[in-house]
Design a protein around this motif. Sequence first.
Motif, PDB file in Angstrom:
ATOM      1  N   GLY A   9      23.203   1.830   7.207  1.00  0.00           N
ATOM      2  CA  GLY A   9      23.813   0.566   7.589  1.00  0.00           C
ATOM      3  C   GLY A   9      22.843  -0.512   8.030  1.00  0.00           C
ATOM      4  N   PHE A  10      21.559  -0.350   7.765  1.00  0.00           N
ATOM      5  CA  PHE A  10      20.569  -1.369   8.114  1.00  0.00           C
ATOM      6  C   PHE A  10      20.324  -2.298   6.937  1.00  0.00           C
ATOM      7  CE2 PHE A  10      19.493   2.130  10.974  1.00  0.00           C
ATOM      8  CZ  PHE A  10      19.243   1.476  12.172  1.00  0.00           C
ATOM      9  N   GLN A  11      19.964  -3.545   7.239  1.00  0.00           N
ATOM     10  CA  GLN A  11      19.403  -4.452   6.249  1.00  0.00           C
ATOM     11  C   GLN A  11      17.870  -4.309   6.296  1.00  0.00           C
ATOM     12  OE1 GLN A  11      21.427  -7.014   4.291  1.00  0.00           O
ATOM     13  NE2 GLN A  11      22.740  -5.265   4.789  1.00  0.00           N
ATOM     14  N   THR A  12      17.205  -4.664   5.196  1.00  0.00           N
ATOM     15  CA  THR A  12      15.742  -4.554   5.178  1.00  0.00           C
ATOM     16  C   THR A  12      15.127  -5.855   4.675  1.00  0.00           C
ATOM     17  OG1 THR A  12      15.772  -3.599   2.960  1.00  0.00           O
ATOM     18  CG2 THR A  12      15.721  -2.060   4.825  1.00  0.00           C
ATOM     19  N   SER A  13      13.913  -6.110   5.157  1.00  0.00           N
ATOM     20  CA  SER A  13      13.253  -7.371   4.829  1.00  0.00           C
ATOM     21  C   SER A  13      11.749  -7.154   4.695  1.00  0.00           C
ATOM     22  CB  SER A  13      13.525  -8.409   5.924  1.00  0.00           C
ATOM     23  OG  SER A  13      12.789  -9.601   5.691  1.00  0.00           O
TER      24      SER A  13
ATOM     25  N   ASP B  17      15.828   3.240   1.167  1.00  0.00           N
ATOM     26  CA  ASP B  17      17.073   3.868   0.696  1.00  0.00           C
ATOM     27  C   ASP B  17      17.823   4.526   1.858  1.00  0.00           C
ATOM     28  OD1 ASP B  17      16.597   3.051  -1.870  1.00  0.00           O
ATOM     29  OD2 ASP B  17      15.701   4.951  -2.517  1.00  0.00           O
ATOM     30  N   ARG B  18      17.103   5.225   2.719  1.00  0.00           N
ATOM     31  CA  ARG B  18      17.738   5.901   3.854  1.00  0.00           C
ATOM     32  C   ARG B  18      18.282   4.889   4.866  1.00  0.00           C
ATOM     33  NH1 ARG B  18      14.078  10.156   6.611  1.00  0.00           N
ATOM     34  NH2 ARG B  18      16.068  10.565   7.660  1.00  0.00           N
ATOM     35  N   LEU B  19      17.526   3.796   5.082  1.00  0.00           N
ATOM     36  CA  LEU B  19      17.993   2.762   6.014  1.00  0.00           C
ATOM     37  C   LEU B  19      19.275   2.101   5.506  1.00  0.00           C
ATOM     38  CD1 LEU B  19      14.605   1.083   7.029  1.00  0.00           C
ATOM     39  CD2 LEU B  19      16.112   2.406   8.523  1.00  0.00           C
ATOM     40  N   HIS B  20      19.352   1.839   4.202  1.00  0.00           N
ATOM     41  CA  HIS B  20      20.559   1.243   3.629  1.00  0.00           C
ATOM     42  C   HIS B  20      21.765   2.159   3.835  1.00  0.00           C
ATOM     43  CE1 HIS B  20      18.289  -1.665   0.729  1.00  0.00           C
ATOM     44  NE2 HIS B  20      18.478  -2.189   1.940  1.00  0.00           N
TER      45      HIS B  20
ATOM     46  N   GLU C 156       0.809  -1.223   0.000  1.00  0.00           N
ATOM     47  CA  GLU C 156       0.000   0.000   0.000  1.00  0.00           C
ATOM     48  C   GLU C 156       0.843   1.274   0.000  1.00  0.00           C
ATOM     49  OE1 GLU C 156      -2.377  -0.492   3.453  1.00  0.00           O
ATOM     50  OE2 GLU C 156      -3.493  -2.205   2.666  1.00  0.00           O
ATOM     51  N   ASN C 157       2.169   1.154   0.172  1.00  0.00           N
ATOM     52  CA  ASN C 157       2.987   2.369   0.331  1.00  0.00           C
ATOM     53  C   ASN C 157       4.318   2.247  -0.413  1.00  0.00           C
ATOM     54  OD1 ASN C 157       1.460   3.885   2.754  1.00  0.00           O
ATOM     55  ND2 ASN C 157       1.511   1.680   3.179  1.00  0.00           N
ATOM     56  N   TYR C 158       4.265   1.894  -1.696  1.00  0.00           N
ATOM     57  CA  TYR C 158       5.506   1.700  -2.458  1.00  0.00           C
ATOM     58  C   TYR C 158       6.439   2.903  -2.378  1.00  0.00           C
ATOM     59  CZ  TYR C 158       3.499  -2.417  -4.747  1.00  0.00           C
ATOM     60  OH  TYR C 158       2.955  -3.635  -5.004  1.00  0.00           O
ATOM     61  N   ASP C 159       5.920   4.056  -2.772  1.00  0.00           N
ATOM     62  CA  ASP C 159       6.772   5.240  -2.895  1.00  0.00           C
ATOM     63  C   ASP C 159       7.348   5.650  -1.548  1.00  0.00           C
ATOM     64  OD1 ASP C 159       6.185   5.257  -5.578  1.00  0.00           O
ATOM     65  OD2 ASP C 159       4.503   6.653  -5.372  1.00  0.00           O
ATOM     66  N   VAL C 160       6.495   5.640  -0.512  1.00  0.00           N
ATOM     67  CA  VAL C 160       6.961   6.031   0.818  1.00  0.00           C
ATOM     68  C   VAL C 160       8.020   5.053   1.310  1.00  0.00           C
ATOM     69  CG1 VAL C 160       6.277   6.320   3.232  1.00  0.00           C
ATOM     70  CG2 VAL C 160       4.786   7.160   1.393  1.00  0.00           C
ATOM     71  N   LEU C 161       7.735   3.758   1.169  1.00  0.00           N
ATOM     72  CA  LEU C 161       8.659   2.752   1.686  1.00  0.00           C
ATOM     73  C   LEU C 161       9.972   2.732   0.911  1.00  0.00           C
ATOM     74  CD1 LEU C 161       9.115   0.585   3.760  1.00  0.00           C
ATOM     75  CD2 LEU C 161       7.969  -1.052   2.269  1.00  0.00           C
ATOM     76  N   LYS C 162       9.924   3.010  -0.377  1.00  0.00           N
ATOM     77  CA  LYS C 162      11.167   3.024  -1.168  1.00  0.00           C
ATOM     78  C   LYS C 162      12.135   4.085  -0.629  1.00  0.00           C
ATOM     79  CE  LYS C 162      12.847   3.009  -5.940  1.00  0.00           C
ATOM     80  NZ  LYS C 162      14.028   3.796  -5.642  1.00  0.00           N
ATOM     81  N   THR C 163      11.604   5.254  -0.294  1.00  0.00           N
ATOM     82  CA  THR C 163      12.443   6.311   0.269  1.00  0.00           C
ATOM     83  C   THR C 163      13.009   5.889   1.616  1.00  0.00           C
ATOM     84  OG1 THR C 163      11.108   8.003  -0.842  1.00  0.00           O
ATOM     85  CG2 THR C 163      12.465   8.713   1.015  1.00  0.00           C
ATOM     86  N   ILE C 164      12.166   5.253   2.443  1.00  0.00           N
ATOM     87  CA  ILE C 164      12.613   4.799   3.765  1.00  0.00           C
ATOM     88  C   ILE C 164      13.716   3.752   3.634  1.00  0.00           C
ATOM     89  CG2 ILE C 164      11.888   3.529   5.820  1.00  0.00           C
ATOM     90  CD1 ILE C 164       9.138   4.856   5.516  1.00  0.00           C
TER      91      ILE C 164
END
Length: 766
Positions: free
Chosen positions: A658-662, A652-655, A642-650
């Motif tokens: 130094g975070f991994q994402t899942s 990128d910032r997490l990477h 439901e939040n592609y655009d918002v989550l994509k920005t988040i």
Amino acid sequence: MKKTKKTDIFTKIVAIVVCFISAALIISATIMLSNHTNEILLRSQTEAENLTLDSINKIENKIDNYTSYVSTTSGSFQKCTNKNEVEMQIEQIKLSSFTERGLKNVRYFLNGEIHGVAPWPVEITKDLGLDYVKSVEHSKQESLFLGTNFDEMPETDKDKVFPVDLYEFYAPVYDNANIDGIALYFDTAVFRSQIGNEFRHDNAVLSALVRDTGNVLIGDDTFQKNTVIDILSELGVNETNITSRVFHDLTEHNRDRILCKINGLNHVISIEFNSATKDLGVVEIYDCGALAKETNDLINAIVAILVIFIIIIIATIAILVINRYRLQKKVNNAEKHDLLLDCLNKYGFTKEAEDILHRESGVYYGVIVLHIRHFKFLTENYGEGEVNSLLNYVKLTLTKTCRIEEVYGHGENGEFLLLLHAKDKEDLIDRLKIHSFLASQYKGAHKFDVAIKYGIYEYQSGDQSPVSKMIEYAIEANNTVTKATVENVDMQFNFYDDELRKIRLINDDMELRQETALKDGEFQVFYQAKYNLKNHKQDGAEALVRWYDKNTGEYNKPALFMPLFESNGFIEKLDKYVYTKVCEYISYSLQQGRNVFPVSVNVSRITATQPDFVDYYTRIKKKYGIANGALTIEFTESFAYENYDVLKTIVDRLHKAGFQTSIDDFGCGYSSYRILKELPMDEIKLDKFFIDYSENPERINSIFESVISLAKKLNMKVTQEGVERPEDVELLKKLGCDVIQGYIYSHPLSLTDYLHFVENTKDHNL
């Protein structure tokens, strides 16, 4: 002199004001009279529609009884092996108990020919254009009420046939070389008496079962004519536009309500058809005044008041005009009015409903929240114009549904509010079924079906709950009920009951204790280890939260409190608390020289969409000196969907921090290749349904393998959740899965037990 002049001027001013007020009052009363007259016509049409729907449903039930009997009877011919057995079976039917319902004759059909004793010679039926062979050929796949009767025959031929009216019911006989179908003939007088007694309404000028040709099959014997058009003429309705419309409605099987004048009084002609009665319909005529007697009495009162107002003193006129002005101002008050649909809004509905319940405190009422299903989908895909058209249509159906001392209003997001009175719960459901039927007739430009569910709070004598709370409870009933019952298969009518009240009390209790529980450390972090299938050792762990309830001495599972915390926003504090505890554990273990594996931390959509989310998590990571790659942030698949655009920005910032994402629960219902395409995730965690039992394992395994293969090509680690069986491990190895998580390797462990697990689990041979 000056004083007299001033008095004269004042008198003239008063006279002018009085004349103006009197004229305004008469105009206002006339407008009010006109509005109430229109209301009578509208409500009488609605009431006539309800009565006629009741009539045709009762007729349908009677015809179904006959049709079902004939269909059942036809089954007794299945085992007939020759003509003699067919005829013997027919003789048994003639002697059956159904003769009490008017059974007079039976015949059968074979290869387009009629056998047995027909009610009249075949030559006559051909002369009359009644081609039964053609009817039978046309109807071989269904039971049929043909409804042929003696009245349609020429006078010259009546003495050649049986001296009795008959109705014909046909049913096919399948897979038998000796018979194609049977026709049973019932005495029209008996048939008519049963149906006539069922559907006639005492206050109807006419109640008639008619053909689409206009011929009356069952009607009122006081009329000399036998067609609807002739009866209308006998009643004095001769307007071409009305008779033409009636005839057109009958021939086209239209449902219609037509206003007309009989002896100078307003009447409504109500016409109904449905699929069960095929070319038969019901035509009823009602006096509008009789149907809307209460509203008619109100008009008479208005006329009396108008006469009194003309002759009473100026002060009374002024008071009434002022009151009228205040009332009009109240109705048009924007605070209570929905400008889009020109009806009450939620606030206005609440006030009106409170007034009604105060006046009618001893009456059974239902406070109902009507929700249009898939409203968000309709809004996003069909646009504002289509949605507004649907809302206006539903509003119109509510106008038709509401009676005196009932009210409706428009809420938001596809919801309407409704206050209806009824005899009891069953009667209330019956009224809502009628409304649901009316609403389902909407067909907009996109031809979608309208589906509605009703959350219902039952108001009974002595109930002191405010209407605003009743609305909340009705919404809760709609949102909480997830399982259908035998009585409510499609979960359309959802009542607020003791079970929902119990859930609400539990939620209220948890909400009152949540802050104290967080402060006192009742929320504890558990760790479930993950296993790497290729390296044959621990791959990491997922942090899970449990609530230790001091009142019960047990741990509450997330399924109990997480939905509440997500709805009230407390989940943000809990997410940050769990994350901080994980960072404390990693930092402490490193300082003690212990083995440390990466940890995955879940984040809700509430937390992830906070402006300071990434900054806060990065700051805590630096505070505890956590290395890059040691923490994985997990997002649910539904949030990603439901939040592609918002989550994509988040992401990128997490990477960058130094975070991994899942992506967690991948495949649980929101799966989309767009998630894989748009979001640069490091890992996907597959939902347990991939390894659950399937009646078609080859099919699910093909899908399973393709998802894993695609994720690997996109350089994503693939983790399977919920693994408990050795055979699942072997399958996952074969399909190329990287990591497994589940009871086969590790249960969720307290921090102490997890530290022991890490230090002492040397043999990872599953």
